[in-house]
Design a protein around this motif. Structure first.
Motif, PDB file in Angstrom:
ATOM      1  N   ALA A 278       0.735  -1.201  -0.162  1.00 50.62           N
ATOM      2  CA  ALA A 278       0.029   0.049   0.094  1.00 50.62           C
ATOM      3  C   ALA A 278       1.041   1.367   0.007  1.00 50.62           C
ATOM      4  O   ALA A 278       0.505   2.315  -0.594  1.00 50.62           O
ATOM      5  N   ASN A 279       2.073   0.932   0.699  1.00 50.53           N
ATOM      6  CA  ASN A 279       2.702   2.487   0.698  1.00 50.53           C
ATOM      7  C   ASN A 279       3.896   2.647  -0.221  1.00 50.53           C
ATOM      8  O   ASN A 279       4.580   3.728  -0.719  1.00 50.53           O
ATOM      9  N   ILE A 280       4.327   1.513  -1.081  1.00 50.31           N
ATOM     10  CA  ILE A 280       5.388   1.687  -1.877  1.00 50.31           C
ATOM     11  C   ILE A 280       4.935   2.599  -3.089  1.00 50.31           C
ATOM     12  O   ILE A 280       5.795   3.609  -3.464  1.00 50.31           O
ATOM     13  N   GLY A 281       4.024   2.413  -3.789  1.00 50.90           N
ATOM     14  CA  GLY A 281       3.421   3.289  -4.767  1.00 50.90           C
ATOM     15  C   GLY A 281       3.245   4.509  -4.210  1.00 50.90           C
ATOM     16  O   GLY A 281       3.751   5.654  -5.043  1.00 50.90           O
ATOM     17  N   THR A 282       2.700   4.849  -3.039  1.00 53.46           N
ATOM     18  CA  THR A 282       2.576   6.250  -2.706  1.00 53.46           C
ATOM     19  C   THR A 282       3.932   6.692  -2.299  1.00 53.46           C
ATOM     20  O   THR A 282       3.920   8.230  -2.819  1.00 53.46           O
ATOM     21  N   ILE A 283       4.709   6.339  -1.719  1.00 51.22           N
ATOM     22  CA  ILE A 283       6.075   6.847  -1.712  1.00 51.22           C
ATOM     23  C   ILE A 283       6.828   7.331  -3.116  1.00 51.22           C
ATOM     24  O   ILE A 283       7.388   8.299  -3.138  1.00 51.22           O
ATOM     25  N   ALA A 284       6.610   6.152  -3.964  1.00 48.25           N
ATOM     26  CA  ALA A 284       7.224   6.378  -5.284  1.00 48.25           C
ATOM     27  C   ALA A 284       6.692   7.647  -5.925  1.00 48.25           C
ATOM     28  O   ALA A 284       7.340   8.333  -6.442  1.00 48.25           O
ATOM     29  N   LEU A 285       5.328   7.874  -5.818  1.00 47.33           N
ATOM     30  CA  LEU A 285       4.729   8.777  -6.289  1.00 47.33           C
ATOM     31  C   LEU A 285       5.278  10.067  -5.624  1.00 47.33           C
ATOM     32  O   LEU A 285       5.627  11.088  -6.649  1.00 47.33           O
ATOM     33  N   ILE A 286       5.284  10.374  -4.593  1.00 40.08           N
ATOM     34  CA  ILE A 286       5.676  11.571  -3.726  1.00 40.08           C
ATOM     35  C   ILE A 286       7.231  11.977  -4.241  1.00 40.08           C
ATOM     36  O   ILE A 286       7.521  12.940  -4.516  1.00 40.08           O
ATOM     37  N   LEU A 287       8.165  10.862  -4.509  1.00 42.74           N
ATOM     38  CA  LEU A 287       9.620  10.991  -4.792  1.00 42.74           C
ATOM     39  C   LEU A 287       9.631  11.729  -6.294  1.00 42.74           C
ATOM     40  O   LEU A 287      10.438  12.502  -6.338  1.00 42.74           O
ATOM     41  N   LEU A 288       8.886  10.971  -7.140  1.00 46.22           N
ATOM     42  CA  LEU A 288       8.687  11.341  -8.346  1.00 46.22           C
ATOM     43  C   LEU A 288       8.190  12.997  -8.459  1.00 46.22           C
ATOM     44  O   LEU A 288       8.905  13.529  -9.327  1.00 46.22           O
ATOM     45  N   CYS A 289       7.467  13.181  -7.856  1.00 46.39           N
ATOM     46  CA  CYS A 289       6.843  14.651  -7.788  1.00 46.39           C
ATOM     47  C   CYS A 289       7.859  15.489  -7.508  1.00 46.39           C
ATOM     48  O   CYS A 289       8.221  16.481  -7.984  1.00 46.39           O
ATOM     49  N   ASP A 290       8.957  15.096  -6.310  1.00 43.82           N
ATOM     50  CA  ASP A 290       9.919  15.917  -6.007  1.00 43.82           C
ATOM     51  C   ASP A 290      10.983  16.025  -6.858  1.00 43.82           C
ATOM     52  O   ASP A 290      11.353  16.901  -7.165  1.00 43.82           O
ATOM     53  N   LEU A 291      11.201  14.702  -7.624  1.00 44.77           N
ATOM     54  CA  LEU A 291      12.069  14.904  -8.620  1.00 44.77           C
ATOM     55  C   LEU A 291      11.950  15.851  -9.645  1.00 44.77           C
ATOM     56  O   LEU A 291      12.637  16.453 -10.354  1.00 44.77           O
ATOM     57  N   VAL A 292      10.673  16.043 -10.234  1.00 47.02           N
ATOM     58  CA  VAL A 292      10.169  16.908 -11.253  1.00 47.02           C
ATOM     59  C   VAL A 292      10.590  18.513 -10.731  1.00 47.02           C
ATOM     60  O   VAL A 292      11.208  19.094 -11.496  1.00 47.02           O
ATOM     61  N   LEU A 293      10.452  18.818  -9.284  1.00 45.30           N
ATOM     62  CA  LEU A 293      10.715  19.959  -8.832  1.00 45.30           C
ATOM     63  C   LEU A 293      12.252  20.297  -8.870  1.00 45.30           C
ATOM     64  O   LEU A 293      12.722  21.335  -9.219  1.00 45.30           O
ATOM     65  N   ASP A 294      12.903  19.284  -8.511  1.00 44.33           N
ATOM     66  CA  ASP A 294      14.349  19.227  -8.812  1.00 44.33           C
ATOM     67  C   ASP A 294      14.911  19.587 -10.121  1.00 44.33           C
ATOM     68  O   ASP A 294      15.553  20.564 -10.438  1.00 44.33           O
ATOM     69  N   GLU A 295      14.230  18.903 -11.243  1.00 43.72           N
ATOM     70  CA  GLU A 295      14.670  19.202 -12.370  1.00 43.72           C
ATOM     71  C   GLU A 295      14.265  20.500 -12.852  1.00 43.72           C
ATOM     72  O   GLU A 295      15.137  21.388 -13.446  1.00 43.72           O
ATOM     73  N   ALA A 296      13.178  21.100 -12.393  1.00 43.50           N
ATOM     74  CA  ALA A 296      12.753  22.593 -12.691  1.00 43.50           C
ATOM     75  C   ALA A 296      13.690  23.532 -11.995  1.00 43.50           C
ATOM     76  O   ALA A 296      13.777  24.385 -12.500  1.00 43.50           O
ATOM     77  N   LYS A 297      14.145  23.194 -10.851  1.00 43.16           N
ATOM     78  CA  LYS A 297      15.077  23.902 -10.286  1.00 43.16           C
ATOM     79  C   LYS A 297      16.389  24.128 -10.975  1.00 43.16           C
ATOM     80  O   LYS A 297      16.963  25.138 -11.068  1.00 43.16           O
TER      81      LYS A 297
END
Ligand SMILES: *[C@@H]1O[C@H](CO)[C@@H](O)[C@H](O)[C@H]1NC(C)=O
Ligand SMILES: *[C@@H]1O[C@H](CO)[C@@H](O)[C@H](O)[C@H]1NC(C)=O
Ligand SMILES: *[C@@H]1O[C@H](CO)[C@@H](O)[C@H](O)[C@H]1NC(C)=O
Length: 375
Positions: A278-297
Protein backbone atom coordinates in the motif's frame (compact mmCIF):
# COMPACT_ATOMS: atom_id res chain seq x y z
CA UNK A 1 10.43 8.19 -20.71
CA UNK A 2 8.60 5.27 -22.12
CA UNK A 3 5.32 5.91 -23.84
CA UNK A 4 4.79 2.35 -24.90
CA UNK A 5 4.73 1.32 -21.25
CA UNK A 6 2.30 4.09 -20.39
CA UNK A 7 0.07 3.04 -23.28
CA UNK A 8 0.09 -0.57 -22.07
CA UNK A 9 -0.77 0.54 -18.54
CA UNK A 10 -3.65 2.61 -19.86
CA UNK A 11 -4.87 -0.24 -22.04
CA UNK A 12 -5.20 -2.51 -19.02
CA UNK A 13 -6.57 0.33 -16.95
CA UNK A 14 -9.40 0.52 -19.43
CA UNK A 15 -10.55 -2.92 -18.29
CA UNK A 16 -10.84 -1.61 -14.73
CA UNK A 17 -12.53 1.50 -16.18
CA UNK A 18 -9.95 3.85 -14.65
CA UNK A 19 -8.19 5.04 -17.80
CA UNK A 20 -10.71 5.05 -20.68
CA UNK A 21 -9.48 6.00 -24.12
CA UNK A 22 -9.97 9.60 -25.17
CA UNK A 23 -12.17 8.89 -28.17
CA UNK A 24 -14.37 6.56 -26.11
CA UNK A 25 -14.94 8.78 -23.10
CA UNK A 26 -18.09 10.31 -24.56
CA UNK A 27 -19.60 7.02 -25.71
CA UNK A 28 -22.66 5.71 -23.89
CA UNK A 29 -21.07 2.27 -23.73
CA UNK A 30 -18.12 3.57 -21.71
CA UNK A 31 -20.43 5.40 -19.33
CA UNK A 32 -22.56 2.32 -18.77
CA UNK A 33 -19.47 0.19 -18.30
CA UNK A 34 -18.04 2.52 -15.66
CA UNK A 35 -21.37 2.55 -13.81
CA UNK A 36 -21.45 -1.26 -13.91
CA UNK A 37 -17.90 -1.57 -12.58
CA UNK A 38 -18.55 0.85 -9.75
CA UNK A 39 -21.88 -0.77 -8.83
CA UNK A 40 -20.30 -4.21 -8.71
CA UNK A 41 -17.49 -2.95 -6.47
CA UNK A 42 -19.81 -1.04 -4.15
CA UNK A 43 -22.26 -3.91 -3.76
CA UNK A 44 -19.48 -6.42 -3.12
CA UNK A 45 -17.80 -4.09 -0.64
CA UNK A 46 -21.05 -3.34 1.21
CA UNK A 47 -21.93 -7.03 1.45
CA UNK A 48 -18.51 -7.99 2.73
CA UNK A 49 -18.50 -5.22 5.32
CA UNK A 50 -22.09 -5.40 6.55
CA UNK A 51 -22.63 -9.11 6.28
CA UNK A 52 -19.32 -10.93 6.70
CA UNK A 53 -17.15 -8.56 8.67
CA UNK A 54 -19.67 -7.04 11.02
CA UNK A 55 -19.31 -9.85 13.61
CA UNK A 56 -15.60 -9.00 13.79
CA UNK A 57 -16.21 -5.29 14.23
CA UNK A 58 -18.29 -5.86 17.34
CA UNK A 59 -15.12 -6.82 19.23
CA UNK A 60 -13.04 -3.87 18.01
CA UNK A 61 -12.07 -1.03 20.27
CA UNK A 62 -13.66 2.28 19.22
CA UNK A 63 -10.44 3.67 17.69
CA UNK A 64 -9.77 0.53 15.71
CA UNK A 65 -13.36 0.66 14.50
CA UNK A 66 -12.97 4.27 13.36
CA UNK A 67 -9.75 3.38 11.53
CA UNK A 68 -11.29 0.39 9.79
CA UNK A 69 -14.46 2.20 8.77
CA UNK A 70 -12.54 5.20 7.44
CA UNK A 71 -10.34 2.86 5.39
CA UNK A 72 -13.44 1.28 3.85
CA UNK A 73 -14.94 4.70 3.16
CA UNK A 74 -11.77 6.16 1.65
CA UNK A 75 -11.15 3.22 -0.64
CA UNK A 76 -14.74 3.35 -1.85
CA UNK A 77 -14.63 7.07 -2.49
CA UNK A 78 -11.34 6.53 -4.30
CA UNK A 79 -12.91 3.89 -6.54
CA UNK A 80 -15.92 6.06 -7.29
CA UNK A 81 -13.80 9.06 -8.14
CA UNK A 82 -11.24 7.32 -10.32
CA UNK A 83 -13.85 5.41 -12.30
CA UNK A 84 -16.45 8.15 -12.67
CA UNK A 85 -14.30 11.29 -13.01
CA UNK A 86 -12.87 10.63 -16.52
CA UNK A 87 -16.29 9.87 -18.00
CA UNK A 88 -18.46 12.32 -16.09
CA UNK A 89 -17.26 15.37 -14.24
CA UNK A 90 -13.61 15.71 -15.28
CA UNK A 91 -14.03 14.63 -18.87
CA UNK A 92 -12.72 17.77 -20.54
CA UNK A 93 -9.57 17.99 -18.44
CA UNK A 94 -8.96 14.27 -18.72
CA UNK A 95 -9.21 14.37 -22.52
CA UNK A 96 -6.90 17.36 -22.61
CA UNK A 97 -4.25 15.51 -20.62
CA UNK A 98 -4.45 12.37 -22.71
CA UNK A 99 -4.31 14.38 -25.93
CA UNK A 100 -1.18 16.13 -24.69
CA UNK A 101 0.35 12.77 -23.91
CA UNK A 102 -0.51 11.40 -27.34
CA UNK A 103 0.85 14.44 -29.12
CA UNK A 104 4.23 13.86 -27.57
CA UNK A 105 3.98 10.18 -27.90
CA UNK A 106 7.14 9.68 -29.96
CA UNK A 107 8.87 6.36 -29.78
CA UNK A 108 12.47 7.45 -29.73
CA UNK A 109 15.52 5.51 -30.77
CA UNK A 110 16.32 5.04 -27.09
CA UNK A 111 13.04 3.21 -26.59
CA UNK A 112 13.70 0.85 -29.46
CA UNK A 113 17.14 -0.32 -28.41
CA UNK A 114 16.53 -0.51 -24.68
CA UNK A 115 17.99 -3.51 -22.92
CA UNK A 116 14.98 -4.37 -20.75
CA UNK A 117 11.79 -4.79 -22.79
CA UNK A 118 9.19 -2.16 -21.98
CA UNK A 119 6.53 -4.65 -20.87
CA UNK A 120 8.84 -5.72 -18.01
CA UNK A 121 7.82 -2.44 -16.39
CA UNK A 122 4.26 -3.64 -16.58
CA UNK A 123 4.77 -7.28 -15.64
CA UNK A 124 7.10 -6.73 -12.67
CA UNK A 125 4.72 -4.69 -10.45
CA UNK A 126 1.87 -7.06 -11.22
CA UNK A 127 3.95 -10.11 -10.35
CA UNK A 128 5.03 -8.44 -7.10
CA UNK A 129 1.47 -7.53 -6.20
CA UNK A 130 -0.10 -10.90 -6.94
CA UNK A 131 2.84 -12.85 -5.54
CA UNK A 132 2.51 -11.08 -2.21
CA UNK A 133 -1.26 -11.34 -2.32
CA UNK A 134 -1.13 -15.10 -2.87
CA UNK A 135 1.21 -15.46 0.09
CA UNK A 136 -1.02 -13.31 2.30
CA UNK A 137 -4.13 -15.28 1.37
CA UNK A 138 -2.25 -18.51 2.04
CA UNK A 139 -1.41 -17.34 5.56
CA UNK A 140 -4.93 -16.18 6.24
CA UNK A 141 -6.64 -19.19 4.71
CA UNK A 142 -4.65 -21.26 7.16
CA UNK A 143 -6.14 -19.28 10.03
CA UNK A 144 -9.60 -18.30 8.88
CA UNK A 145 -10.33 -20.83 6.14
CA UNK A 146 -12.77 -19.81 3.45
CA UNK A 147 -14.08 -16.97 5.61
CA UNK A 148 -10.99 -14.98 4.62
CA UNK A 149 -12.21 -14.72 1.04
CA UNK A 150 -15.70 -13.75 2.12
CA UNK A 151 -14.31 -11.01 4.31
CA UNK A 152 -11.32 -9.71 2.39
CA UNK A 153 -11.53 -10.64 -1.29
CA UNK A 154 -13.09 -7.29 -2.22
CA UNK A 155 -10.43 -5.47 -0.24
CA UNK A 156 -7.70 -7.29 -2.17
CA UNK A 157 -9.28 -6.13 -5.44
CA UNK A 158 -9.69 -2.58 -4.16
CA UNK A 159 -6.11 -2.48 -2.95
CA UNK A 160 -5.08 -3.66 -6.39
CA UNK A 161 -6.99 -0.78 -7.98
CA UNK A 162 -5.19 1.61 -5.68
CA UNK A 163 -1.82 -0.01 -6.38
CA UNK A 164 -2.39 0.04 -10.12
CA UNK A 165 -3.55 3.63 -10.07
CA UNK A 166 -0.53 4.84 -8.12
CA UNK A 167 1.68 3.02 -10.58
CA UNK A 168 -0.11 4.74 -13.44
CA UNK A 169 0.32 8.12 -11.74
CA UNK A 170 4.02 7.39 -11.17
CA UNK A 171 4.52 6.71 -14.87
CA UNK A 172 2.60 9.87 -15.70
CA UNK A 173 4.77 11.98 -13.40
CA UNK A 174 7.80 10.34 -14.98
CA UNK A 175 6.72 11.94 -18.26
CA UNK A 176 7.06 15.32 -16.52
CA UNK A 177 10.52 14.37 -15.29
CA UNK A 178 11.56 13.42 -18.82
CA UNK A 179 10.20 16.63 -20.30
CA UNK A 180 12.01 18.85 -17.82
CA UNK A 181 15.16 16.84 -18.44
CA UNK A 182 14.68 17.60 -22.14
CA UNK A 183 14.32 21.33 -21.38
CA UNK A 184 17.54 21.14 -19.37
CA UNK A 185 19.24 19.36 -22.22
CA UNK A 186 18.22 22.11 -24.66
CA UNK A 187 19.46 24.79 -22.26
CA UNK A 188 22.81 23.06 -21.75
CA UNK A 189 23.13 22.86 -25.50
CA UNK A 190 22.52 26.62 -25.68
CA UNK A 191 25.19 27.23 -23.05
CA UNK A 192 27.63 25.22 -25.14
CA UNK A 193 26.82 27.25 -28.27
CA UNK A 194 27.22 30.47 -26.32
CA UNK A 195 30.62 29.41 -25.07
CA UNK A 196 31.81 28.55 -28.58
CA UNK A 197 30.29 31.69 -30.16
CA UNK A 198 29.79 30.75 -33.78
CA UNK A 199 28.48 33.42 -36.18
CA UNK A 200 25.15 31.56 -36.34
CA UNK A 201 24.68 31.64 -32.58
CA UNK A 202 23.01 35.03 -32.55
CA UNK A 203 20.49 34.04 -35.23
CA UNK A 204 19.59 30.72 -33.76
CA UNK A 205 19.29 31.98 -30.24
CA UNK A 206 15.75 33.49 -30.35
CA UNK A 207 14.40 30.43 -32.13
CA UNK A 208 15.71 28.00 -29.54
CA UNK A 209 14.62 30.24 -26.70
CA UNK A 210 11.11 30.40 -28.16
CA UNK A 211 11.06 26.62 -28.34
CA UNK A 212 12.15 26.23 -24.74
CA UNK A 213 9.62 28.80 -23.55
CA UNK A 214 6.84 27.02 -25.39
CA UNK A 215 7.83 23.75 -23.80
CA UNK A 216 7.85 25.25 -20.29
CA UNK A 217 4.41 26.83 -20.77
CA UNK A 218 3.07 23.60 -22.20
CA UNK A 219 4.39 21.70 -19.19
CA UNK A 220 2.78 24.11 -16.76
CA UNK A 221 -0.53 23.75 -18.57
CA UNK A 222 -0.24 19.99 -18.31
CA UNK A 223 0.72 20.29 -14.64
CA UNK A 224 -2.41 22.32 -13.87
CA UNK A 225 -4.61 19.80 -15.68
CA UNK A 226 -2.85 16.97 -13.88
CA UNK A 227 -3.57 18.53 -10.48
CA UNK A 228 -7.15 19.11 -11.50
CA UNK A 229 -7.81 15.52 -12.57
CA UNK A 230 -5.55 13.59 -10.21
CA UNK A 231 -5.48 15.82 -7.11
CA UNK A 232 -8.25 13.94 -5.31
CA UNK A 233 -6.92 10.49 -6.12
CA UNK A 234 -3.52 11.59 -4.81
CA UNK A 235 -4.87 12.80 -1.47
CA UNK A 236 -7.05 9.69 -1.13
CA UNK A 237 -4.07 7.44 -1.89
CA UNK A 238 -1.95 9.24 0.71
CA UNK A 239 -4.73 9.10 3.32
CA UNK A 240 -5.51 5.47 2.64
CA UNK A 241 -1.93 4.26 2.83
CA UNK A 242 -1.27 6.21 6.05
CA UNK A 243 -4.39 4.85 7.75
CA UNK A 244 -3.57 1.36 6.57
CA UNK A 245 -0.07 1.75 7.97
CA UNK A 246 -1.52 2.88 11.30
CA UNK A 247 -4.04 0.07 11.40
CA UNK A 248 -1.52 -2.63 10.60
CA UNK A 249 1.12 -1.24 12.97
CA UNK A 250 -1.51 -1.65 15.63
CA UNK A 251 -2.06 -5.29 14.60
CA UNK A 252 1.63 -6.07 14.34
CA UNK A 253 2.51 -4.80 17.79
CA UNK A 254 -0.50 -5.97 19.70
CA UNK A 255 -1.59 -9.38 18.46
CA UNK A 256 -5.07 -8.22 19.38
CA UNK A 257 -6.69 -11.24 17.77
CA UNK A 258 -4.81 -13.73 19.96
CA UNK A 259 -3.13 -15.98 17.40
CA UNK A 260 -0.85 -18.83 18.31
CA UNK A 261 2.90 -18.23 18.09
CA UNK A 262 3.19 -20.07 14.77
CA UNK A 263 0.39 -18.17 13.15
CA UNK A 264 1.64 -14.92 14.58
CA UNK A 265 4.89 -14.95 12.56
CA UNK A 266 2.96 -15.55 9.34
CA UNK A 267 0.50 -12.84 10.23
CA UNK A 268 3.28 -10.37 10.95
CA UNK A 269 5.03 -11.09 7.65
CA UNK A 270 1.80 -10.84 5.70
CA UNK A 271 0.81 -7.62 7.47
CA UNK A 272 4.17 -6.07 6.71
CA UNK A 273 3.81 -7.13 3.06
CA UNK A 274 0.39 -5.49 2.79
CA UNK A 275 1.75 -2.31 4.34
CA UNK A 276 4.60 -2.46 1.84
CA UNK A 277 2.20 -2.87 -1.11
CA UNK A 278 0.00 0.00 0.00
CA UNK A 279 2.87 2.38 0.72
CA UNK A 280 5.46 1.66 -1.97
CA UNK A 281 3.36 3.28 -4.70
CA UNK A 282 2.57 6.29 -2.54
CA UNK A 283 6.18 6.90 -1.62
CA UNK A 284 7.37 6.42 -5.20
CA UNK A 285 4.74 8.89 -6.38
CA UNK A 286 5.80 11.51 -3.84
CA UNK A 287 9.50 11.06 -4.67
CA UNK A 288 8.80 11.37 -8.40
CA UNK A 289 6.83 14.57 -7.85
CA UNK A 290 9.82 15.88 -5.92
CA UNK A 291 12.11 14.86 -8.77
CA UNK A 292 10.11 17.05 -11.16
CA UNK A 293 10.61 20.00 -8.81
CA UNK A 294 14.33 19.24 -8.71
CA UNK A 295 14.58 19.19 -12.50
CA UNK A 296 12.70 22.48 -12.70
CA UNK A 297 15.11 24.01 -10.19
CA UNK A 298 17.97 22.88 -12.41
CA UNK A 299 16.25 24.61 -15.34
CA UNK A 300 16.32 27.91 -13.47
CA UNK A 301 19.97 27.43 -12.53
CA UNK A 302 20.90 26.66 -16.14
CA UNK A 303 19.09 29.78 -17.29
CA UNK A 304 21.16 31.90 -14.90
CA UNK A 305 24.29 30.21 -16.19
CA UNK A 306 23.23 30.92 -19.75
CA UNK A 307 22.81 34.58 -18.88
CA UNK A 308 26.43 34.77 -17.76
CA UNK A 309 27.60 33.88 -21.25
CA UNK A 310 25.02 35.95 -23.12
CA UNK A 311 25.63 39.17 -25.02
CA UNK A 312 23.79 42.29 -23.94
CA UNK A 313 21.10 41.86 -26.62
CA UNK A 314 20.37 38.35 -25.44
CA UNK A 315 20.38 39.08 -21.72
CA UNK A 316 16.89 40.60 -21.68
CA UNK A 317 15.42 37.56 -23.38
CA UNK A 318 16.99 35.24 -20.83
CA UNK A 319 15.79 37.37 -17.93
CA UNK A 320 12.32 37.14 -19.39
CA UNK A 321 12.70 33.41 -19.54
CA UNK A 322 13.74 33.26 -15.88
CA UNK A 323 10.65 35.25 -14.91
CA UNK A 324 8.52 32.96 -17.04
CA UNK A 325 10.07 29.94 -15.39
CA UNK A 326 9.43 31.19 -11.86
CA UNK A 327 5.84 32.12 -12.74
CA UNK A 328 5.30 28.69 -14.26
CA UNK A 329 7.16 26.64 -11.72
CA UNK A 330 5.62 23.16 -11.52
CA UNK A 331 3.70 22.22 -8.41
CA UNK A 332 1.88 19.04 -7.51
CA UNK A 333 -0.91 19.52 -5.04
CA UNK A 334 -3.13 17.04 -3.27
CA UNK A 335 -6.43 18.58 -4.30
CA UNK A 336 -5.11 21.98 -3.19
CA UNK A 337 -4.78 20.93 0.45
CA UNK A 338 -1.01 20.67 0.47
CA UNK A 339 1.73 20.59 -2.10
CA UNK A 340 3.38 17.25 -2.64
CA UNK A 341 7.14 17.13 -2.15
CA UNK A 342 9.62 15.28 0.01
CA UNK A 343 8.46 17.00 3.17
CA UNK A 344 5.13 15.22 2.70
CA UNK A 345 6.74 11.90 3.59
CA UNK A 346 8.07 13.28 6.84
CA UNK A 347 4.70 14.84 7.65
CA UNK A 348 2.95 11.52 7.08
CA UNK A 349 5.44 9.71 9.29
CA UNK A 350 5.01 12.30 12.04
CA UNK A 351 1.24 12.09 11.91
CA UNK A 352 1.20 8.28 11.87
CA UNK A 353 3.58 8.11 14.84
CA UNK A 354 1.52 10.56 16.87
CA UNK A 355 -1.69 8.68 16.22
CA UNK A 356 -0.02 5.37 16.91
CA UNK A 357 1.08 6.54 20.34
CA UNK A 358 -2.44 7.74 21.05
CA UNK A 359 -3.89 4.39 20.05
CA UNK A 360 -1.45 2.43 22.20
CA UNK A 361 -2.33 4.56 25.20
CA UNK A 362 -6.03 4.07 24.68
CA UNK A 363 -5.58 0.33 24.60
CA UNK A 364 -3.43 0.19 27.73
CA UNK A 365 -6.23 1.34 29.98
CA UNK A 366 -8.41 -1.38 28.53
CA UNK A 367 -5.79 -4.04 29.21
CA UNK A 368 -5.51 -2.96 32.83
CA UNK A 369 -9.24 -3.20 33.13
CA UNK A 370 -9.29 -6.66 31.57
CA UNK A 371 -6.53 -7.93 33.84
CA UNK A 372 -8.18 -6.64 36.94
CA UNK A 373 -11.54 -8.14 36.34
CA UNK A 374 -10.31 -11.17 34.48
CA UNK A 375 -12.61 -10.46 31.55
C1 LIG B 1 6.84 14.17 -31.82
O1 LIG B 1 6.24 13.98 -33.07
C2 LIG B 1 5.37 15.02 -33.47
C3 LIG B 1 4.76 14.63 -34.80
O2 LIG B 1 4.20 13.37 -34.72
C4 LIG B 1 6.14 16.34 -33.55
O3 LIG B 1 5.25 17.40 -33.91
C5 LIG B 1 6.76 16.64 -32.21
O4 LIG B 1 7.55 17.79 -32.29
C6 LIG B 1 7.63 15.47 -31.76
N1 LIG B 1 8.10 15.73 -30.40
C7 LIG B 1 9.35 15.52 -30.01
C8 LIG B 1 9.64 15.85 -28.60
O5 LIG B 1 10.20 15.10 -30.73
C1 LIG C 1 -6.13 -4.04 23.18
O1 LIG C 1 -7.49 -3.93 22.79
C2 LIG C 1 -8.04 -5.11 22.26
C3 LIG C 1 -9.48 -4.83 21.88
O2 LIG C 1 -10.18 -4.23 22.90
C4 LIG C 1 -7.91 -6.26 23.25
O3 LIG C 1 -8.42 -7.44 22.69
C5 LIG C 1 -6.46 -6.46 23.62
O4 LIG C 1 -6.32 -7.48 24.56
C6 LIG C 1 -5.94 -5.14 24.20
N1 LIG C 1 -4.56 -5.25 24.70
C7 LIG C 1 -3.43 -5.41 24.03
C8 LIG C 1 -2.16 -5.43 24.76
O5 LIG C 1 -3.41 -5.50 22.83
C1 LIG D 1 6.80 21.41 0.18
O1 LIG D 1 5.45 21.37 0.59
C2 LIG D 1 5.14 22.18 1.71
C3 LIG D 1 3.69 22.01 2.04
O2 LIG D 1 3.24 20.72 1.86
C4 LIG D 1 5.45 23.63 1.40
O3 LIG D 1 5.21 24.44 2.53
C5 LIG D 1 6.90 23.75 0.97
O4 LIG D 1 7.16 25.07 0.56
C6 LIG D 1 7.21 22.82 -0.17
N1 LIG D 1 8.62 22.85 -0.49
C7 LIG D 1 9.08 23.07 -1.71
C8 LIG D 1 10.55 23.06 -1.86
O5 LIG D 1 8.33 23.23 -2.64
Amino acid sequence: MNFRLLRLIMLFGEIFAITPRRNKVKKIRTKIYSICVITALMVASTISVLYYRQPLYVNFSPIKLVLTISMVLIVNIFNCYTVLAPVYFKRRQYCFLIRMLEQNDNVTLDDLCEKIPFYAGFVAPNVIYWGITVYVSYVWTDILGFEYYEQYFVEVIQLYFQFYYSYFLCMFVKVFVGKYKYVNFLLSEQILYMQMRRPTTLERFPISMRRIENLVCFLKEMNVAFNDVFGWPIILIILYSSILLLNYLDDIFKNSFGYSKNQYVGVIISNISVVFLANIGTIALILLCDLVLDEAKTTTLLAYKLRQYALLVEKQEISDFITLMSDNFPQFTAAGFFSVNKTTILNIMGTVTTFFIIIIQFNTSRVLYCDKYGV
